[in-house]
Design an enzyme around this catalytic site. Structure first.
Site, PDB file in Angstrom:
ATOM      1  N   GLU A  44     -16.175 -42.185  -1.270  1.00 44.10           N
ATOM      2  CA  GLU A  44     -15.654 -41.808   0.042  1.00 44.10           C
ATOM      3  C   GLU A  44     -14.882 -40.491  -0.039  1.00 44.10           C
ATOM      4  O   GLU A  44     -14.079 -40.274  -0.947  1.00 44.10           O
ATOM      5  CB  GLU A  44     -14.734 -42.942   0.511  1.00 44.10           C
ATOM      6  CG  GLU A  44     -14.170 -42.799   1.896  1.00 44.10           C
ATOM      7  CD  GLU A  44     -13.330 -44.014   2.282  1.00 44.10           C
ATOM      8  OE1 GLU A  44     -13.041 -44.173   3.467  1.00 44.10           O
ATOM      9  OE2 GLU A  44     -12.963 -44.807   1.380  1.00 44.10           O
ATOM     10  N   LYS A 113     -16.994 -43.512   9.872  1.00 37.88           N
ATOM     11  CA  LYS A 113     -16.406 -44.801   9.516  1.00 37.88           C
ATOM     12  C   LYS A 113     -15.903 -45.496  10.775  1.00 37.88           C
ATOM     13  O   LYS A 113     -15.225 -44.890  11.615  1.00 37.88           O
ATOM     14  CB  LYS A 113     -15.268 -44.584   8.519  1.00 37.88           C
ATOM     15  CG  LYS A 113     -14.739 -45.846   7.854  1.00 37.88           C
ATOM     16  CD  LYS A 113     -13.751 -45.480   6.738  1.00 37.88           C
ATOM     17  CE  LYS A 113     -13.218 -46.705   6.016  1.00 37.88           C
ATOM     18  NZ  LYS A 113     -12.292 -46.334   4.911  1.00 37.88           N
ATOM     19  N   CYS A 174     -16.348 -48.400   2.574  1.00 33.71           N
ATOM     20  CA  CYS A 174     -15.132 -48.995   2.007  1.00 33.71           C
ATOM     21  C   CYS A 174     -14.591 -50.178   2.808  1.00 33.71           C
ATOM     22  O   CYS A 174     -15.089 -51.290   2.701  1.00 33.71           O
ATOM     23  CB  CYS A 174     -14.066 -47.909   1.835  1.00 33.71           C
ATOM     24  SG  CYS A 174     -12.707 -48.389   0.735  1.00 33.71           S
ATOM     25  N   PRO A 354      12.904 -41.094 -22.921  1.00 29.50           N
ATOM     26  CA  PRO A 354      14.100 -41.718 -23.497  1.00 29.50           C
ATOM     27  C   PRO A 354      13.727 -43.117 -23.981  1.00 29.50           C
ATOM     28  O   PRO A 354      13.440 -44.003 -23.167  1.00 29.50           O
ATOM     29  CB  PRO A 354      15.070 -41.766 -22.311  1.00 29.50           C
ATOM     30  CG  PRO A 354      14.563 -40.735 -21.339  1.00 29.50           C
ATOM     31  CD  PRO A 354      13.079 -40.763 -21.496  1.00 29.50           C
ATOM     32  N   SER A 356      14.717 -46.452 -25.659  1.00 25.08           N
ATOM     33  CA  SER A 356      15.920 -47.224 -25.974  1.00 25.08           C
ATOM     34  C   SER A 356      15.671 -48.305 -27.012  1.00 25.08           C
ATOM     35  O   SER A 356      16.619 -48.868 -27.555  1.00 25.08           O
ATOM     36  CB  SER A 356      16.448 -47.881 -24.695  1.00 25.08           C
ATOM     37  OG  SER A 356      15.554 -48.899 -24.262  1.00 25.08           O
ATOM     38  N   ASP A 360      11.042 -52.136 -21.698  1.00 25.98           N
ATOM     39  CA  ASP A 360      10.463 -51.240 -20.699  1.00 25.98           C
ATOM     40  C   ASP A 360      10.076 -49.884 -21.289  1.00 25.98           C
ATOM     41  O   ASP A 360       8.937 -49.431 -21.150  1.00 25.98           O
ATOM     42  CB  ASP A 360      11.439 -51.051 -19.537  1.00 25.98           C
ATOM     43  CG  ASP A 360      11.649 -52.336 -18.750  1.00 25.98           C
ATOM     44  OD1 ASP A 360      10.723 -53.159 -18.722  1.00 25.98           O
ATOM     45  OD2 ASP A 360      12.728 -52.510 -18.175  1.00 25.98           O
ATOM     46  N   SER A 361      11.025 -49.218 -21.934  1.00 21.23           N
ATOM     47  CA  SER A 361      10.703 -47.906 -22.501  1.00 21.23           C
ATOM     48  C   SER A 361       9.682 -48.030 -23.627  1.00 21.23           C
ATOM     49  O   SER A 361       8.839 -47.144 -23.814  1.00 21.23           O
ATOM     50  CB  SER A 361      11.972 -47.203 -23.006  1.00 21.23           C
ATOM     51  OG  SER A 361      12.601 -47.950 -24.027  1.00 21.23           O
TER      52      SER A 361
END
Length: 731
Positions: A44, A113, A174, A354, A356, A360-361
Site C-alpha cells: 500500500e 480504498k 489492507c 547507558p 546498568s 531493561d538496559s
C-alpha cells in the site's frame, strides 16, 4: 488446467524517499518477471511510502508519485505483467489512497480504498477520503504529462474488478479485509478468482496469526487465490512493518515471505492452477445459490489471457507449514531490524547505551547484539546493500567488511555503566560481562563527583543539604536525590554520544538508546528526563514480563549467557543507599507488580476500561484471592499514579511499537496529560459498589446461618441460640 504464476513482495520503503522507493519497485517487478510471474503486487502507498502522514496533504507528494508512476510505465517494466502499484491520487477535490493496476504500459484502472484504517496507530481519515460510490465507475482524466507520455487520456476509477479472457482479478486494500463485510465476499460471487491485498501492516507481538487467519478465512469457504503484500522495515517512524507477504489458495498458504529481514526487496512467487478455485466453488451448493442472486460489481474488460495450459514442466506450489516466530524471537528480530534501518538512514555512526546491568538496559544491549549478528549473517548471504551500509557505518577501509558480530559491535556500539555510591558491585559486574559478550566498547564511569558538586551548589544557594530517607530525610528529599542521579546520567549519555566518536577519531555521532519498558511508562515509574529520555527506544512498548522471557531466550539463542543471571535478579533502580536492612526494589516502590501492571494496561487500553469497569472486571478475575475492598484499593492506586505521571508520556522517547496497551502519547494513546488524580466521581462509584458487595455478602452469610439454624432446630438441637442473626455483625 489454467496455470497462473503470481508474485507478491516485501518492500523496505522510506517515507518521502522517492528515488530509492522507485528503484525498489522496479527491482521487485524485474524479479517477478524473471520468475515468470504475470501478476506483481506491491504494498500500500509504496511509491511515497506508507508513513508520510501530513506529507500526504502536500501536492508535491501527489505530483512526485505520478512522476514515479510515469517513469515505470514509459519503460518496459509492465510489459506482459499486471502490476498493482500503491500511491495517493487526487480526484476532483478529494484525495484517495489508491492501487493503480497497470499492464503493457497502460493503466487498466484505479481502485480507491473504500474502508480506511483509522484507529490505533492509523489516521488515514486525516489524509484521505473513503470511496463511497460502490455501484459505478468514473472516468478519471489523467494528469496531462502522464496522458501525453502514455497516449492515454482517461482510465476507469472506482470499485470494480478486471476481467481477463481466462480469469478475473480484483484489489482489496489492507483494512478492507478486516471489515465486517469485506469486498472479497461479493467479488468472489461475481467470479473473481484472484484477490490482491496491498497492505501497510505494522508488527505487534503475537499479531501475525490474526492476519494469516484472515487470508485463510477469505478463501477457505468461498475459494480463491489471495495475494498479500506488505511493507517491511522502519519507514521513518515508530512502527516496524513486518512483511510476511503471502499467497493463499483455497485456505492453504502456498507461499510465505519473511517477517523480519534486512533485505530491501523480497519477492514471493507461487504457481497456481486456477481450476482448483473453480472446482471448489462448483462443489459448494450455497456458493452457487448466492452467486445466482448476487449484487453485481462493475468490471473492466482486458482482451488478454494470463494463464498457461497444462505443462508437466511447470511445478505447482503446494501448501506450506506456516512460519510463526515466538514472542522472544519477535522481540529480538523486530526491534533489531528497526534499529538497523534507523541507524543506516539517520546518518549516525552507532549507538550509545547507558548499561546498568538491569533487565531493561540489558535487553536493549542484547537487541543491538542481535542486530549485529543479523548484519554479519546477511553479508555472508551476499546482500550487497547491507554490506555497503555496514562498511560505511563501521568505517571499514581497504575492502574490509564485517565478518564477526562482536568485532562489528566494537565499532558501532558504546555501553556505559554510570555508577554511584548506591550502585552494587553485582550490577556493575553484570554490565561488564554482558558488554564483553556482545563486543561493545564499554566504559565504567562514577557520577558521584558530579552529584556532590550539584548538592554543594544547592547547599550554597539554600543553606540546606538533602538526605535520603534511610538517613532520616523526607520523601521529598529522597525523591529529589534519586532524580539528580537519573538526570545526570541522561546529560552524560548525550555528551558521550556526541564526543566519544571524536575522541576515537570516528566520524559522525552516536544515537542514545533508551531502555524504559511499557509498564514503567504506564505507571510513570521513571524520572522525567533521565535515561528513559533518549533518541530512540527499542523496548518502550514491550512489557517487563515479555522482556524477562526474552532475556532467558537470548541467553541461549544469542549466546549471551550472562543474561540468565540478569533476568534472575530482582528489578531495582539502585538510586537509594543499600543498607543491611534495606535495598530498593521496583515493585515495592511502585506498590504493584509488573504482572499486575500488564493486566491494568490491557484493561485500560485494549478493553477500554475506566476505573469502575476495571474494578468490576478485576473482581471477577481476582475475586478468588482478593476481597472487593482490596481490588478497589489496587485499582485506585493504579489510576492515581497513572494520572499523576501521564505528563511524562509527552516527553517519552520515540519507541518501537510492539504492545497493544502502549501508553505512548504522541501517536498511539491519545489522552490528556492533566488529570484530577483523585478521580472523585469514578472512585466514589467504586466505593459504592464495594459497599453493595459487602452488604450482599453479609446478608448472604446471615441467610446461610438462618437456614443452618432451622435445620439444627428440626434435628432437636433447639433454635434459641440462632434467631435470625444480626446482619450488622462484622461489617
Amino acid at each position: 488446467m489454467r496455470l497462473l504464476k503470481v508474485a507478491t513482495c516485501n518492500l523496505n520503503q522510506w517515507a518521502m524517499e522517492f528515488d530509492s522507493n522507485l528503484l525498489q519497485i522496479k527491482d521487485s517487478i524485474s524479479k517477478s518477471k524473471q520468475a515468470g510471474a504475470v501478476i506483481r503486487l506491491g504494498p500500500e502507498l509504496e511509491i511515497p511510502g506508507y508513513g508520510c502522514e501530513d506529507h500526504f496533504l502536500e501536492l508535491d507528494t501527489i505530483n512526485h508519485s505520478w512522476e514515479c508512476l510515469k517513469d515505470i510505465l514509459v519503460g518496459d517494466w509492465t510489459d506482459n505483467i499486471v502490476c498493482s502499484i500503491g500511491m495517493p491520487i487526487i480526484k476532483g477535490s478529494e484525495r484517495y489512497n489508491c492501487q493503480v493496476l497497470c499492464f503493457n504500459r497502460k493503466i487498466i484502472m484505479i481502485r480507491p480504498k473504500m474502508w480506511l484504517a483509522n484507529d490505533g496507530n492509523y489516521r488515514e481519515l486525516r489524509w484521505f477520503t473513503a470511496w463511497k460510490q460502490r455501484d459505478q465507475l468514473d472516468d478519471f482524466q489523467l494528469p496531462l504529462n502522464v496522458s501525453e507520455a502514455l497516449g492515454q487520456k482517461s482510465v476507469p476509477f472506482g470499485y470494480a474488478f478486471v476481467k481477463f479472457q481466462d480469469t478475473a482479478i480484483a484489489v482489496e486494500v489492507c483494512e478492507e479485509l478486516f471489515t465486517p463485510s469485506p469486498p472479497h465476499a461479493e467479488l468472489a460471487l461475481n467470479g473473481v478468482e484472484v484477490f490482491m491485498n496491498a497492505s501497510g501492516s505494522h508488527h505487534q507481538l503475537r499479531k501475525l496469526d490474526v492476519r494469516l487467519r484472515a487470508f485463510i478465512g477469505a478463501t477457505h469457504t468461498r475459494g480463491g487465490v489471495y495475494m498479500y503484500s506488505n511493507h517491511q522495515g522502519c519507514d521513518g517512524g515508530r512502527l516496524y512493518y513486518d512483511g510476511c507477504s503471502s499467497v493463499v489458495v483455497n485456505g492453504d498458504v502456498v507461499a510465505q515471505g519473511s517477517q523480519f529481514s534486512l533485505n530491501d526487496v523480497e519477492v514471493v512467487v507461487a504457481q497456481i492452477d486456477l481450476d482448483v478455485v473453480a472446482s471448489l466453488r462448483g462443489s459448494l451448493s450455497s456458493f452457487q445459490e448466492q452467486a445466482s442472486c448476487k449484487v453485481k460489481v462493475p468490471s473492466v474488460d482486458v482482451p488478454y489471457s494470463l494463464c498457461l495450459p497444462f505443462d508437466l514442466k511447470i511445478r505447482l506450489s503446494v501448501p506450506l507449514k506456516i512460519k510463526y516466530h515466538s514472542p522472544e524471537e519477535e522481540i529480538a528480530f523486530g526491534p533489531g531490524c528497526w534499529l538497523w534501518d534507523y541507524l543506516r538512514r539517520s546518518g549516525a555512526s552507532g549507538f550509545l547505551l547507558p548499561l546498568s546491568g538491569g533487565a531493561d538496559s540489558s535487553s536493549v544491549a542484547a537487541i543491538v547484539g542481535c542486530m549485529c549478528q543479523m548484519v554479519v549473517k546477511e553479508i555472508a548471504n551476499g546482500d550487497e546493500q547491507v554490506k555497503a551500509d555496514a562498511i560505511r557505518i563501521g568505517n571499514y577501509k581497504d575492502g574490509q567488511y564485517p565478518t564477526d558480530s562482536t568485532e562489528f559491535a566494537k565499532r558501532i556500539f558504546y555501553t556505559v555503566f554510570m555508577g554511584s555510591e548506591n550502585s552494587s558491585e553485582m550490577t556493575k559486574s553484570r554490565a561488564k560481562v554482558l558488554a564483553e559478550e556482545i563486543g561493545s566498547w564499554h566504559l565504567d564511569v562514577s557520577i558521584d563527583g558530579v552529584i556532590s558538586a550539584l548538592l554543594s551548589l544547592f547547599q550554597t544557594l539554600t543553606g540546606k543539604r538533602p538526605r535520603f530517607k534511610v538517613d532520616g530525610g523526607s520523601n521529598v528529599e529522597n525523591l529529589s536525590l534519586q532524580n539528580i542521579q537519573a538526570r545526570i546520567r541522561m546529560v552524560l549519555a548525550f555528551m558521550l554520544a556526541s564526543l566519544l566518536p571524536w575522541v576515537h577519531n570516528k566520524p559522525g555521532f552516536y544515537l542514545v538508546l533508551g531502555s524504559s519498558n511499557v509498564d514503567e511508562g504506564l505507571r510513570g515509574y521513571l524520572t522525567k528526563y533521565d535515561c528513559s529520555s533518549a533518541d530512540i527506544n527499542p523496548i518502550g512498548s514491550i512489557s517487563k514480563q515479555d522482556l524477562r522471557s526474552f532475556l532467558r531466550w537470548a541467553a541461549i539463542h544469542l549466546g549471551y549467557s550472562s543474561l540468565a543471571d540478569i533476568e534472575a535478579a530482582p528489578p531495582t533502580a539502585e538510586l537509594e543507599p543499600i543498607r543491611s536492612n534495606y535495598s530498593q526494589l521496583d515493585e515495592v516502590d511502585m506498590g504493584m507488580t509488573y504482572e499486575e501492571l500488564s493486566v491494568y494496561g490491557r484493561l485500560r487500553k485494549i478493553f477500554r476500561c475506566g476505573p469502575v469497569s476495571m474494578f468490576q472486571n478485576l473482581c471477577y478475575r481476582w475475586g478468588a484471592k482478593l476481597t472487593p475492598s482490596q481490588v478497589a484499593e489496587k485499582v485506585k492506586h493504579f489510576f492515581k499514579y497513572y494520572s499523576i505521571n501521564r505528563h511524562k508520556m509527552t516527553t517519552l522517547t520515540p519507541s518501537y511499537h510492539a504492545e497493544s496497551y502502549s501508553p505512548e502519547d504522541n501517536r498511539f494513546d491519545l489522552r490528556q496529560f492533566l488529570y484530577n488524580a483523585r478521580w472523585p466521581y469514578q472512585f466514589r462509584k467504586i466505593d459504592e459498589l464495594v459497599h453493595e458487595l459487602d452488604v450482599k455478602d453479609v446478608q448472604e452469610s446471615a441467610n446461610h446461618e438462618s437456614v443452618a439454624a432451622s435445620l439444627d432446630g428440626v434435628g432437636g438441637m433447639g433454635v434459641a441460640a440462632t434467631g435470625s442473626g444480626n446482619p450488622n455483625v462484622g461489617i
